[in-house]
Design an enzyme around this catalytic site. Structure first.
Site, PDB file in Angstrom:
ATOM      1  N   GLU A 133       0.982  -1.211  -0.244  1.00 52.19           N
ATOM      2  CA  GLU A 133      -0.148  -0.073  -0.055  1.00 52.19           C
ATOM      3  C   GLU A 133       0.906   1.240   0.027  1.00 52.19           C
ATOM      4  O   GLU A 133       0.490   1.946  -0.672  1.00 52.19           O
ATOM      5  CB  GLU A 133      -0.790  -0.048   1.302  1.00 52.19           C
ATOM      6  CG  GLU A 133      -1.920  -1.019   1.153  1.00 52.19           C
ATOM      7  CD  GLU A 133      -2.864  -0.936  -0.065  1.00 52.19           C
ATOM      8  OE1 GLU A 133      -2.401  -0.746  -1.235  1.00 52.19           O
ATOM      9  OE2 GLU A 133      -4.191  -1.099   0.420  1.00 52.19           O
ATOM     10  N   THR A 142      -4.899   6.394  -5.982  1.00 50.86           N
ATOM     11  CA  THR A 142      -5.358   6.722  -4.171  1.00 50.86           C
ATOM     12  C   THR A 142      -4.345   7.940  -4.212  1.00 50.86           C
ATOM     13  O   THR A 142      -4.723   8.874  -3.343  1.00 50.86           O
ATOM     14  CB  THR A 142      -4.846   5.553  -3.674  1.00 50.86           C
ATOM     15  OG1 THR A 142      -5.873   4.498  -4.079  1.00 50.86           O
ATOM     16  CG2 THR A 142      -5.143   5.640  -2.235  1.00 50.86           C
TER      17      THR A 142
END
Ligand code: HSE
Length: 326
Positions: free
Chosen positions: A147, A199
């Site tokens: 991530e 993101t």
């Protein structure tokens, strides 16, 4: 899949104790934030999911083979699954090599946890090869490196539900404190407009300060949602699905957002909002008939806008990453 094992490797402590075949898994999509719980709530869904096959390889290190059309990097340091496996290897003293085949069905940049599915799936599968050497919490820790690579920051609201299944509350990531929440049966309708929102960009536009009155409203909603889930109180779940901090900023990136939300609620959805960092939108419903009505409304909004899109009607995935074989 071609498992490669030398006699030396099979005679080594790791080879002898480890699983000698290959492991096939399905790694589910996840919906982070659950509207009001930015970075602290998320749940796994049964559709879509990625497929992965992992085996030991002779040489130490990681080989990634992509079997889809997304042209993602194969260098482990640049690939989210590779970054997660590299973090795992740092905590293994023996020389170990993994070969990982990835067939993604969760489109990168769709907002349903594509990077988490790769990172979490890779470490869960590798851990099975290693005879479950690491705890689930360790696996979340490793996978968060994926991530970090994808979005610039570690967050666990996709990773944790992907690994634990169900709905998870991430009370803290440093140190990790993950709580699995029970939930009543819920149907999930997802629409993915075919645009990409990174993101990192969707985080970059957020305000760094919030007003106290907004914060109060937001934590009331988070507490209400958690209580609603634990008490199977659909009304409370519905009225807690409200986000006064993130959605007003991010929704401008998503065409037709307000109309989809409005029409979905008119069709009977309990509520919903942006899935993760978008552009997908999700809605929760009490029953499948309503979830399909919501899907129809989503189609009609995007058909009006001539925007290509995909939809899913699915349910909460209670198990997380699933072993298909062995
Ligand atoms: N909580 C993260 C965000 C999830 O909203 O940026 C990203 O999928």
């Amino acid at each position: 899949m071609r498992p490669i094992f030398t006699n030396n490797f099979l005679n080594s402590p790791l080879g002898a104790g480890g699983n000698k075949g290959s492991i096939t898994i399905h790694s589910p999509a996840t919906i982070a934030n659950m509207v009001c719980g930015f970075d602290v709530l998320g749940f796994a869904v049964n559709e879509p999911y990625d497929e992965m096959v992992i085996s030991f390889k002779e040489e130490p290190g990681i080989t990634i083979i992509n079997e889809d059309e997304y042209d993602l990097p194969t260098q482990p340091e640049l690939n989210v699954a590779g970054a997660a496996l590299l973090a795992m290897l740092e905590e293994i003293t023996e020389p170990v090599g993994f070969e990982l085949q990835i067939r993604k069905h969760i489109k990168p940049g769709s907002g349903v946890g594509s990077s988490a599915a790769s990172a979490a799936g890779a470490v869960v599968a590798a851990n099975r090869l290693l005879n479950e050497r690491f705890s689930k919490e360790d696996l979340v820790r490793f996978a968060m490196n994926g991530e970090k690579l994808a979005s610039g920051v570690k967050h666990a609201d996709n990773i944790a539900p992907c690994i634990y299944g169900g709905v998870t509350l991430i009370r803290s990531i440093f140190p990790l404190d993950i709580i699995s929440l029970t939930a009543p049966p819920l149907f999930v309708t997802i629409v993915h407009p075919q645009i990409e929102v990174r993101t990192a960009d969707a985080r970059g536009i957020l305000k760094q300060q919030v007003l106290l009155k907004d914060a109060i409203r937001q934590w009331g909603n988070i507490a209400g949602l958690v209580a609603g889930l634990l008490q199977s109180n659909y009304e409370l779940i519905g009225r807690s699905l409200e986000d006064v901090l993130i959605e007003p900023v991010r929704s401008i990136l998503i065409p037709g957002f307000d109309e989809i939300k409005q029409q979905s609620k008119l069709a009977g959805a309990l509520g919903g909002g942006i899935s993760g960092s978008g552009p997908s939108i999700f809605m929760l419903s009490k029953d499948e008939t309503t979830a399909k009505q919501v899907e129809k409304q989503m189609h009609s909004v995007y058909e009006k806008l001539s925007l290509e899109h995909h939809t899913y009607v699915t349910t909460i995935n209670q198990t997380g990453v699933k072993f298909v074989s062995p």
